[in-house]
Design a protein around this motif. Structure first.
Motif, mmCIF file in Angstrom:
data_model
loop_
_atom_site.group_PDB
_atom_site.id
_atom_site.type_symbol
_atom_site.label_atom_id
_atom_site.label_comp_id
_atom_site.label_asym_id
_atom_site.label_seq_id
_atom_site.Cartn_x
_atom_site.Cartn_y
_atom_site.Cartn_z
ATOM 1 N N LEU A 171 37.491 55.601 34.628
ATOM 2 C CA LEU A 171 38.880 55.876 34.975
ATOM 3 C C LEU A 171 39.545 54.702 35.664
ATOM 4 O O LEU A 171 40.768 54.640 35.736
ATOM 5 C CB LEU A 171 38.957 57.107 35.888
ATOM 6 N N SER A 172 38.732 53.752 36.166
ATOM 7 C CA SER A 172 39.322 52.695 36.993
ATOM 8 C C SER A 172 39.252 51.321 36.372
ATOM 9 O O SER A 172 39.654 50.356 36.988
ATOM 10 C CB SER A 172 38.604 52.652 38.353
ATOM 11 N N ILE A 173 38.760 51.211 35.144
ATOM 12 C CA ILE A 173 38.575 49.868 34.615
ATOM 13 C C ILE A 173 39.866 49.255 34.088
ATOM 14 O O ILE A 173 39.886 48.102 33.707
ATOM 15 C CB ILE A 173 37.518 49.837 33.499
ATOM 16 N N ARG A 174 40.959 50.016 34.067
ATOM 17 C CA ARG A 174 42.207 49.451 33.584
ATOM 18 C C ARG A 174 43.297 49.562 34.652
ATOM 19 O O ARG A 174 43.389 50.558 35.342
ATOM 20 C CB ARG A 174 42.683 50.190 32.328
ATOM 21 N N PRO A 175 44.125 48.532 34.794
ATOM 22 C CA PRO A 175 45.235 48.623 35.736
ATOM 23 C C PRO A 175 46.324 49.524 35.174
ATOM 24 O O PRO A 175 46.395 49.790 33.980
ATOM 25 C CB PRO A 175 45.718 47.179 35.831
ATOM 26 N N ASN B 235 37.510 40.194 28.941
ATOM 27 C CA ASN B 235 36.884 40.788 30.120
ATOM 28 C C ASN B 235 37.066 42.301 30.137
ATOM 29 O O ASN B 235 36.172 43.041 30.560
ATOM 30 C CB ASN B 235 37.454 40.158 31.395
ATOM 31 N N GLU B 236 38.216 42.773 29.688
ATOM 32 C CA GLU B 236 38.446 44.213 29.599
ATOM 33 C C GLU B 236 37.422 44.874 28.673
ATOM 34 O O GLU B 236 36.859 45.933 28.984
ATOM 35 C CB GLU B 236 39.857 44.486 29.094
ATOM 36 N N PHE C 277 39.996 38.464 37.123
ATOM 37 C CA PHE C 277 40.149 39.129 35.830
ATOM 38 C C PHE C 277 39.641 40.561 35.952
ATOM 39 O O PHE C 277 40.281 41.494 35.469
ATOM 40 C CB PHE C 277 39.346 38.403 34.739
ATOM 41 N N THR C 278 38.477 40.715 36.567
ATOM 42 C CA THR C 278 37.912 42.039 36.840
ATOM 43 C C THR C 278 37.534 42.106 38.311
ATOM 44 O O THR C 278 36.927 41.176 38.843
ATOM 45 C CB THR C 278 36.656 42.301 35.985
ATOM 46 N N VAL C 279 37.909 43.190 38.949
ATOM 47 C CA VAL C 279 37.607 43.357 40.369
ATOM 48 C C VAL C 279 36.168 43.856 40.507
ATOM 49 O O VAL C 279 35.793 44.847 39.877
ATOM 50 C CB VAL C 279 38.572 44.361 41.023
ATOM 51 N N PRO C 280 35.340 43.198 41.319
ATOM 52 C CA PRO C 280 33.943 43.612 41.450
ATOM 53 C C PRO C 280 33.809 45.034 41.982
ATOM 54 O O PRO C 280 34.696 45.534 42.688
ATOM 55 C CB PRO C 280 33.374 42.605 42.455
ATOM 56 N N PRO C 281 32.695 45.686 41.651
ATOM 57 C CA PRO C 281 32.444 47.028 42.187
ATOM 58 C C PRO C 281 32.225 46.975 43.687
ATOM 59 O O PRO C 281 31.843 45.936 44.234
ATOM 60 C CB PRO C 281 31.175 47.465 41.455
ATOM 61 N N GLU C 282 32.449 48.098 44.348
ATOM 62 C CA GLU C 282 32.317 48.147 45.796
ATOM 63 C C GLU C 282 30.974 48.675 46.267
ATOM 64 O O GLU C 282 30.601 48.477 47.417
ATOM 65 C CB GLU C 282 33.443 49.002 46.390
ATOM 66 N N PRO D 66 29.159 51.345 40.319
ATOM 67 C CA PRO D 66 28.771 49.953 40.118
ATOM 68 C C PRO D 66 29.495 49.201 39.011
ATOM 69 O O PRO D 66 29.029 48.138 38.601
ATOM 70 C CB PRO D 66 27.291 50.090 39.756
ATOM 71 N N ILE D 67 30.634 49.697 38.515
ATOM 72 C CA ILE D 67 31.299 49.045 37.401
ATOM 73 C C ILE D 67 32.413 48.102 37.856
ATOM 74 O O ILE D 67 32.495 46.956 37.434
ATOM 75 C CB ILE D 67 31.871 50.074 36.413
ATOM 76 N N GLY D 68 33.292 48.553 38.750
ATOM 77 C CA GLY D 68 34.463 47.777 39.119
ATOM 78 C C GLY D 68 35.652 48.197 38.296
ATOM 79 O O GLY D 68 35.638 49.231 37.619
ATOM 80 N N LYS D 69 36.691 47.381 38.286
ATOM 81 C CA LYS D 69 37.892 47.734 37.544
ATOM 82 C C LYS D 69 38.582 46.483 37.022
ATOM 83 O O LYS D 69 38.383 45.384 37.545
ATOM 84 C CB LYS D 69 38.853 48.538 38.420
ATOM 85 N N LEU D 70 39.395 46.675 35.993
ATOM 86 C CA LEU D 70 40.179 45.590 35.444
ATOM 87 C C LEU D 70 41.353 45.303 36.364
ATOM 88 O O LEU D 70 42.053 46.212 36.794
ATOM 89 C CB LEU D 70 40.675 45.958 34.051
ATOM 90 N N ALA D 71 41.566 44.037 36.678
ATOM 91 C CA ALA D 71 42.713 43.647 37.516
ATOM 92 C C ALA D 71 43.939 43.449 36.623
ATOM 93 O O ALA D 71 43.824 43.058 35.458
ATOM 94 C CB ALA D 71 42.399 42.350 38.262
ATOM 95 N N ALA D 72 45.102 43.710 37.172
ATOM 96 C CA ALA D 72 46.344 43.412 36.455
ATOM 97 C C ALA D 72 46.486 41.910 36.321
ATOM 98 O O ALA D 72 46.177 41.143 37.244
ATOM 99 C CB ALA D 72 47.530 44.005 37.199
#
Length: 432
Positions: A17-21, A206-207, A412-417, A422-428
């Motif tokens: 749900l969070s991998i896309r801005p 990266n997406e 490009f991609t925000v690291p997981p927290e 453990p996936i992270g998300k795509l940055a705008a």
């Protein structure tokens, strides 16, 4: 549902749900993929590099050649040839080359029987000169220099860094009143600084890789082999629209080897799964590493994972405009030493550089490595991957790529927290 199942299912759901801005393109298709639990291409809106863009690149290269007093640039098949001309070819004992003169149009030299295929991907220029099997291709190169008016005594011919020795030798034996020089002032002066379009293509690559990670993470099971996991990741990236897909998966003790080992490993309860994967979109690369724990992570696994994640933050915050690239590596190692790791490249600790340049090639100049004096400028792109490796036990690597803007570094991609998500998300994508 046990804790392992809960963490895995909930983590994958959060990641997907969070991998896309919010403002990313192709939102409808990705949400449909998630609802239907299928993977479809997300590259429908991708636009290839245009002829006008390649012409602009050639013009910039020629201005740099004037500045550095270079008469001509010689390229063999590879990323640089594609960058300027669109030609996508391979290298063999038969020379195919591009001559980019300081003035005038480019020219291509190739075997006679390859000309129709070469012209299929050639985007700029019409001057293609062919040689027969009994003829010297180097004579054609020399003639192009004469025809363009750049074959002058004491003139400089620049060879792209990957050009093979027999090519350099063959050209210079005929142009023996000229001198050979390195092409980096021209090639790096163009390719190191990415345009908005290039950044968009890297963003899409990266997406794809990040979305593929979310898919694979949701399917990891006890007993899986490394080949099982790599096959899943390869299929996912391809289905999402990636090309030139590559994957690495290291389990358990093998994860302590940054680039792998021949040890055969399977997933067991508490296994570390370290993956390093990427793909290309219109020739532009992604490179993302993720480290998972299948089951309940140990205190040591959690500590090392969190230390690596903090290392990424330190690297990102240090990578400011005007800072020497080597300082990024130094800052991470200083922190690791404070945590009892290292020093320098010693193990347990970080045995490789903190990051590398990236673009049309997975590894490009400049690197985040000790002693690198190149200053960070807008348009540069890097991996950020300060892993930690504990020989005989396990390793952790988190890798996300960044690009430099006039406002500083951007993900490009925000690291997981955390290990539980453990996936992270795509940055705008930041467009300036």
């Amino acid at each position: 549902m046990n804790k392992r199942q809960f963490l895995k299912v909930s983590g994958a759901a959060i990641a997907s749900l969070s991998i896309r801005p919010v403002m990313a393109s192709g939102e409808t298709q990705t949400l449909q993929n998630q609802r239907e639990n299928v993977l479809r291409s997300i590259t429908d809106t991708v636009k290839p590099i245009t002829v006008a863009e390649r012409q602009k690149r050639i013009a910039k290269a020629q201005s740099l050649m004037v500045k550095h007093n270079i008469a001509a640039l010689i390229l063999e098949p590879g990323a640089a040839m594609d960058y300027f001309t669109g030609i996508q070819w391979w290298r063999s004992e038969r020379l195919t080359a591009v001559v980019l003169p300081r003035e005038g149009d480019i020219a291509v030299v190739c075997p006679f029987f390859e000309e129709p295929s070469i012209r299929e991907s050639l985007k700029v220029g019409k001057d293609v000169r062919v040689w027969q099997e009994h003829e010297s291709p180097f004579a054609l190169v020399k003639q192009i220099l004469v025809d363009r008016g750049v074959a002058k005594a004491n003139g400089s011919i620049a060879f792209e860094h990957s050009v093979r020795y027999f090519v350099l030798k063959g050209v210079m034996e005929l142009a023996n009143d000229m001198v050979d020089v390195r092409a980096e002032p021209v090639t790096l002066g163009c390719r190191m600084y990415k345009s908005a379009h290039e950044l968009a293509l890297m963003h899409k690559a990266n997406e794809i890789t990040l979305e593929a990670y979310a898919h694979v993470w949701s399917k990891l099971e006890l007993g899986m082999s490394q080949d099982d996991v790599k096959s899943l990741m390869s299929a996912a990236q391809s289905q999402l629209g990636g090309s030139s897909v590559w994957n690495m998966a290291l389990f358990n003790e093998a994860s302590a080897y940054p680039h792998g080992t021949r040890q055969s490993q399977t997933i067991r309860e508490g296994s570390i799964v370290l993956m390093d994967c990427g793909c290309a979109v219109e020739g532009y690369q992604s490179d993302i590493s993720r480290t998972f724990v299948v089951g309940e992570p140990s205190k040591q696994q959690t500590k090392i994972w969190n230390t690596v994640r903090q290392g990424q933050t330190i690297a990102f915050e240090t990578a400011q405009l005007g800072v020497a690239a080597g300082k990024v590596d130094d800052a991470v190692r200083q922190y690791y030493v404070s945590q009892g790791l290292g020093p320098e490249y010693k193990l347990p600790g970080l045995s490789h550089r903190t990051g590398h340049g990236i673009g049309m090639e997975g590894h490009e100049s400049v690197n985040f490595v000790h002693g690198e004096t190149a200053l960070l400028k807008a348009g540069m792109c890097f991996s950020n991957e300060p892993g930690i490796y504990l020989p005989g036990d396990f390793g952790v690597r988190l890798e996300d790529c960044i690009y430099m803007t006039e406002k500083g570094p951007q993900w490009f991609t925000v690291p997981p927290e955390s290990l539980t998500s453990p996936i992270g998300k795509l940055a705008a994508l930041v467009n300036e």
